[in-house]
Design a protein around this motif. Structure first.
Motif, PDB file in Angstrom:
ATOM      1  N   ARG A  38      -2.943  16.456  -7.586  1.00 46.39           N
ATOM      2  CA  ARG A  38      -2.162  15.442  -8.293  1.00 46.39           C
ATOM      3  C   ARG A  38      -2.745  14.038  -8.125  1.00 46.39           C
ATOM      4  NH1 ARG A  38       3.741  15.796  -6.254  1.00 46.39           N
ATOM      5  NH2 ARG A  38       3.995  14.166  -7.836  1.00 46.39           N
ATOM      6  N   ILE A  39      -3.726  13.904  -7.253  1.00 45.57           N
ATOM      7  CA  ILE A  39      -4.334  12.597  -7.041  1.00 45.57           C
ATOM      8  C   ILE A  39      -5.448  12.411  -8.052  1.00 45.57           C
ATOM      9  CG2 ILE A  39      -5.656  11.166  -5.434  1.00 45.57           C
ATOM     10  CD1 ILE A  39      -4.222  12.789  -3.183  1.00 45.57           C
ATOM     11  N   GLY A  40      -5.361  11.344  -8.836  1.00 46.25           N
ATOM     12  CA  GLY A  40      -6.345  11.116  -9.884  1.00 46.25           C
ATOM     13  C   GLY A  40      -7.737  10.971  -9.326  1.00 46.25           C
ATOM     14  N   ALA A  41      -8.708  11.592  -9.994  1.00 43.18           N
ATOM     15  CA  ALA A  41     -10.102  11.475  -9.569  1.00 43.18           C
ATOM     16  C   ALA A  41     -10.644  10.117  -9.960  1.00 43.18           C
ATOM     17  CB  ALA A  41     -10.938  12.575 -10.220  1.00 43.18           C
ATOM     18  N   ALA A  83      -1.549   6.257  -3.130  1.00 45.06           N
ATOM     19  CA  ALA A  83      -1.894   6.025  -1.729  1.00 45.06           C
ATOM     20  C   ALA A  83      -0.960   6.797  -0.804  1.00 45.06           C
ATOM     21  CB  ALA A  83      -1.831   4.532  -1.416  1.00 45.06           C
ATOM     22  N   ARG A  84       0.329   6.795  -1.123  1.00 47.85           N
ATOM     23  CA  ARG A  84       1.300   7.516  -0.294  1.00 47.85           C
ATOM     24  C   ARG A  84       1.039   9.023  -0.339  1.00 47.85           C
ATOM     25  NH1 ARG A  84       5.334   5.335  -2.328  1.00 47.85           N
ATOM     26  NH2 ARG A  84       6.015   6.934  -3.795  1.00 47.85           N
ATOM     27  N   ARG A  85       0.771   9.546  -1.543  1.00 51.88           N
ATOM     28  CA  ARG A  85       0.496  10.975  -1.685  1.00 51.88           C
ATOM     29  C   ARG A  85      -0.786  11.361  -0.942  1.00 51.88           C
ATOM     30  NH1 ARG A  85       0.136  11.189  -7.022  1.00 51.88           N
ATOM     31  NH2 ARG A  85       2.395  11.175  -7.224  1.00 51.88           N
ATOM     32  N   PHE A  86      -1.783  10.503  -1.027  1.00 51.45           N
ATOM     33  CA  PHE A  86      -3.043  10.809  -0.350  1.00 51.45           C
ATOM     34  C   PHE A  86      -2.871  10.759   1.166  1.00 51.45           C
ATOM     35  CE2 PHE A  86      -7.496  10.099   0.930  1.00 51.45           C
ATOM     36  CZ  PHE A  86      -8.106  11.103   0.193  1.00 51.45           C
ATOM     37  N   THR A  87      -2.022   9.862   1.663  1.00 46.66           N
ATOM     38  CA  THR A  87      -1.742   9.800   3.094  1.00 46.66           C
ATOM     39  C   THR A  87      -1.117  11.104   3.583  1.00 46.66           C
ATOM     40  OG1 THR A  87      -1.371   7.408   2.924  1.00 46.66           O
ATOM     41  CG2 THR A  87      -0.558   8.504   4.907  1.00 46.66           C
ATOM     42  N   ILE A  88      -0.134  11.594   2.838  1.00 46.23           N
ATOM     43  CA  ILE A  88       0.519  12.851   3.217  1.00 46.23           C
ATOM     44  C   ILE A  88      -0.472  14.010   3.128  1.00 46.23           C
ATOM     45  CG2 ILE A  88       2.390  14.456   2.652  1.00 46.23           C
ATOM     46  CD1 ILE A  88       3.908  12.006   1.495  1.00 46.23           C
ATOM     47  N   PHE A  89      -1.316  13.991   2.093  1.00 51.30           N
ATOM     48  CA  PHE A  89      -2.341  15.020   1.958  1.00 51.30           C
ATOM     49  C   PHE A  89      -3.269  15.026   3.165  1.00 51.30           C
ATOM     50  CE2 PHE A  89      -6.909  15.198   0.991  1.00 51.30           C
ATOM     51  CZ  PHE A  89      -7.060  16.575   0.892  1.00 51.30           C
ATOM     52  N   VAL A 147       0.839  -1.203   0.000  1.00 46.01           N
ATOM     53  CA  VAL A 147       0.000   0.000   0.000  1.00 46.01           C
ATOM     54  C   VAL A 147       0.875   1.254   0.000  1.00 46.01           C
ATOM     55  CG1 VAL A 147      -1.631   1.355   1.380  1.00 46.01           C
ATOM     56  CG2 VAL A 147      -1.991  -1.100   1.085  1.00 46.01           C
ATOM     57  N   TRP A 148       1.902   1.274   0.855  1.00 45.97           N
ATOM     58  CA  TRP A 148       2.763   2.462   0.953  1.00 45.97           C
ATOM     59  C   TRP A 148       3.580   2.661  -0.322  1.00 45.97           C
ATOM     60  CZ3 TRP A 148       2.380   6.581   3.649  1.00 45.97           C
ATOM     61  CH2 TRP A 148       3.445   7.473   3.747  1.00 45.97           C
ATOM     62  N   ALA A 149       3.826   1.590  -1.058  1.00 50.95           N
ATOM     63  CA  ALA A 149       4.585   1.697  -2.311  1.00 50.95           C
ATOM     64  C   ALA A 149       3.768   2.299  -3.441  1.00 50.95           C
ATOM     65  CB  ALA A 149       5.099   0.316  -2.724  1.00 50.95           C
ATOM     66  N   GLU A 150       2.434   2.356  -3.284  1.00 52.42           N
ATOM     67  CA  GLU A 150       1.587   2.948  -4.316  1.00 52.42           C
ATOM     68  C   GLU A 150       1.716   4.472  -4.261  1.00 52.42           C
ATOM     69  OE1 GLU A 150      -2.288   1.649  -3.341  1.00 52.42           O
ATOM     70  OE2 GLU A 150      -1.800  -0.491  -3.492  1.00 52.42           O
ATOM     71  N   PRO A 151       2.174   5.131  -5.329  1.00 52.62           N
ATOM     72  CA  PRO A 151       2.355   6.590  -5.285  1.00 52.62           C
ATOM     73  C   PRO A 151       1.080   7.336  -4.898  1.00 52.62           C
ATOM     74  CG  PRO A 151       3.416   5.671  -7.230  1.00 52.62           C
ATOM     75  CD  PRO A 151       2.634   4.551  -6.612  1.00 52.62           C
ATOM     76  N   MET A 204     -13.057   7.229  -0.240  1.00 53.48           N
ATOM     77  CA  MET A 204     -13.885   6.061  -0.560  1.00 53.48           C
ATOM     78  C   MET A 204     -13.565   5.531  -1.951  1.00 53.48           C
ATOM     79  SD  MET A 204     -17.676   7.105   0.794  1.00 53.48           S
ATOM     80  CE  MET A 204     -17.974   7.692   2.457  1.00 53.48           C
ATOM     81  N   GLY A 205     -13.364   6.437  -2.910  1.00 56.21           N
ATOM     82  CA  GLY A 205     -13.081   6.003  -4.265  1.00 56.21           C
ATOM     83  C   GLY A 205     -11.706   5.399  -4.414  1.00 56.21           C
ATOM     84  N   LEU A 206     -10.696   5.985  -3.756  1.00 55.42           N
ATOM     85  CA  LEU A 206      -9.326   5.515  -3.904  1.00 55.42           C
ATOM     86  C   LEU A 206      -9.044   4.250  -3.107  1.00 55.42           C
ATOM     87  CD1 LEU A 206      -7.492   8.951  -3.651  1.00 55.42           C
ATOM     88  CD2 LEU A 206      -7.632   7.504  -5.680  1.00 55.42           C
ATOM     89  N   ALA A 207      -9.872   3.978  -2.075  1.00 52.72           N
ATOM     90  CA  ALA A 207      -9.599   2.824  -1.220  1.00 52.72           C
ATOM     91  C   ALA A 207      -9.655   1.517  -1.984  1.00 52.72           C
ATOM     92  CB  ALA A 207     -10.589   2.793  -0.057  1.00 52.72           C
TER      93      ALA A 207
END
Length: 448
Positions: free
Chosen positions: A428-431, A229-235, A223-227, A357-360
């Motif tokens: 930068r996170i895809g919709a 998911a990682r970007r959304f976590t920091i966001f 999960v953390w390796a996914e760009p 919800m969408g990205l999960a």
């Protein structure tokens, strides 16, 4: 091959919102009623309940593990029910521990610590799996509206429980405190149980077997390796840190700089919360009905963050500029800026939850709960740190700058900068892919 289950109807979304109502009903007693009893009736330092509340946030760093557990089991409902049961027990135990402090401090504090830990685990386990259940069952176009409904219903739990419990606690006694807390916890658990009954469809066994093949550390690493998911976590961390950092400093700022009374600053908080509600409702209505860009939760999330940054800078400028009573009376410009801050906070918060919800579900069903847990942990840690860092930063800035207005302005500007960085990450996170325009004709009559 069995057909995919139909998306949740509005009635089902409302039922799941009742779980959040029940959760909020128990939590509000922990953060308000028990806080007041410890400080006023027991004459304890305010840092004591503050540390207990921080403890309940800190333990939520384990949310990814609980989400992973629900991935392994193949169903979310047992984790929600188990979390609510632990939350209810923690609520009763915290009240009992608070009462016990007066006569047996060591035992009372031990019970209070264990109970707040139980509350944190219960909130994390139930909340994570509830969001996963919503994200897997709600159609993409309804996610913003679903997030709004669930958030508002959680606030409804605060609004209904606080005055009702306050009425039942008069005249105050230790026995009444435990009885009221026990009654609220029992009713909340029963409501959550009834709301969840028969909602979750059976998950294909293949998905559970896929999750069981990999250990937790491996899944978390994936999960953390996914760009994204990682970007959304920091966001999530930066945005929620900025969101919560102003919570403890806005009212003192109004009192010190604008000489507002305690009653006036409390009304200021009401104005902000009204703005939050308005922003959430707007996102829900527009994203359900609109097409194209206006239906994009990414656009609303980014805009909400940028709007929050602008409102914070405007609040910082209020302390140095002339006061224009746009809403009437002294501090009118400040009230306007605070209302705008609440509005944009509501826009970004509910849009971010909808995007979550969408990205999960990206990257496979077997990591759904783990991914949601990572984001929930980021949110919990940010909330736990935000209030403390905001207040501490003001104290440091006052010592460094030697004046009240520049100190608060500096901290508000720093929070605005966090929101700007968060907006860049959000954009930068895809919709998620947009679903066809839904039929809303059955909104009022739908039962899920």
């Amino acid at each position: 091959m069995s057909a995919a289950p139909a998306p949740f109807g509005w009635g089902t979304i409302l039922r799941l919102g009742l779980v959040q109502t029940a959760l909020g009903a128990i939590v509000v007693l922990m953060t308000s009623t028990l806080n007041r009893v410890m400080v006023v009736e027991l004459a304890l330092p305010a840092a004591v309940p503050g540390a207990l509340v921080a403890l309940h946030y800190a333990v939520q760093v384990l949310r990814p593990r609980w989400g992973y557990g629900s991935d392994l089991g193949g169903r979310r409902t047992p984790w929600i029910i188990g979390g609510m049961a632990l939350l209810a027990l923690g609520g009763v135990g915290a009240a009992a521990g608070t009462v016990l402090i007066a006569t047996a401090p060591a035992a009372g504090f031990a019970l209070a610590i264990l109970s707040f830990l139980a509350v944190g685990i219960g909130v994390g386990a139930a909340g994570t799996s509830l969001l996963v259940l919503l994200s897997t069952g709600v159609a993409p176009r309804r996610r913003g509206a679903a997030a709004t409904i669930v958030w508002i219903m959680m606030i409804a739990g605060f609004v209904v429980t606080a005055p009702t419990a306050g009425h039942l606690l008069d005249p105050f006694s230790a026995g009444r405190l435990v009885a009221v807390s026990g009654g609220v916890s029992a009713i909340a658990f029963a409501v959550a149980l009834a709301a969840l009954w028969g909602v979750e469809p059976r998950r294909p066994r293949a998905a559970a077997r896929e999750a069981a093949r990999r250990p937790f550390r491996q899944v978390l690493g994936e999960v953390w390796a996914e760009p994204a998911a990682r970007r959304f976590t920091i966001f999530i961390f930066l945005a929620m840190l900025a969101y919560s950092a102003q919570e403890l400093i806005l009212e003192p700022f109004a009192g010190l700089v604008f000489a507002m009374t305690p009653g006036a600053t409390t009304k200021l908080a009401g104005i902000q919360n009204g703005g939050v509600l308005a922003g959430m409702v707007l996102v829900a209505l527009v994203t359900v009905r609109a097409r194209g860009r206006l239906a994009s939760l990414r656009l609303w999330t980014t805009g909400g963050c940028l709007g929050s940054a602008a409102a914070l800078l405007a609040i910082a400028a209020c302390g140095a500029g002339p006061d224009a009573p746009l809403l009437g009376g002294p501090g009118g410009l400040l009230r306007t800026c605070v209302a705008l801050l609440g509005f944009f906070n509501g826009v970004f918060a509910v849009s971010a939850i909808g995007s979550m919800m969408g990205l999960a579900g990206a990257g496979g069903e077997s990591r759904h709960g783990t991914r949601m847990g990572v984001w929930g942990a980021a949110q919990g840690v940010a909330f736990g740190l935000g209030g403390f860092l905001g207040a501490a930063s003001v104290d440091v800035a006052r010592l460094a700058l030697g004046a009240v207005v520049p100190a608060y302005a500096t901290v508000f500007a720093a929070e605005a900068a966090l929101f700007v960085v968060a907006a860049g990450l959000a954009w930068r996170i895809g919709a998620p892919a947009q679903a066809p325009r839904p039929d809303l004709s059955g909104l009022a009559a739908s039962h899920g």
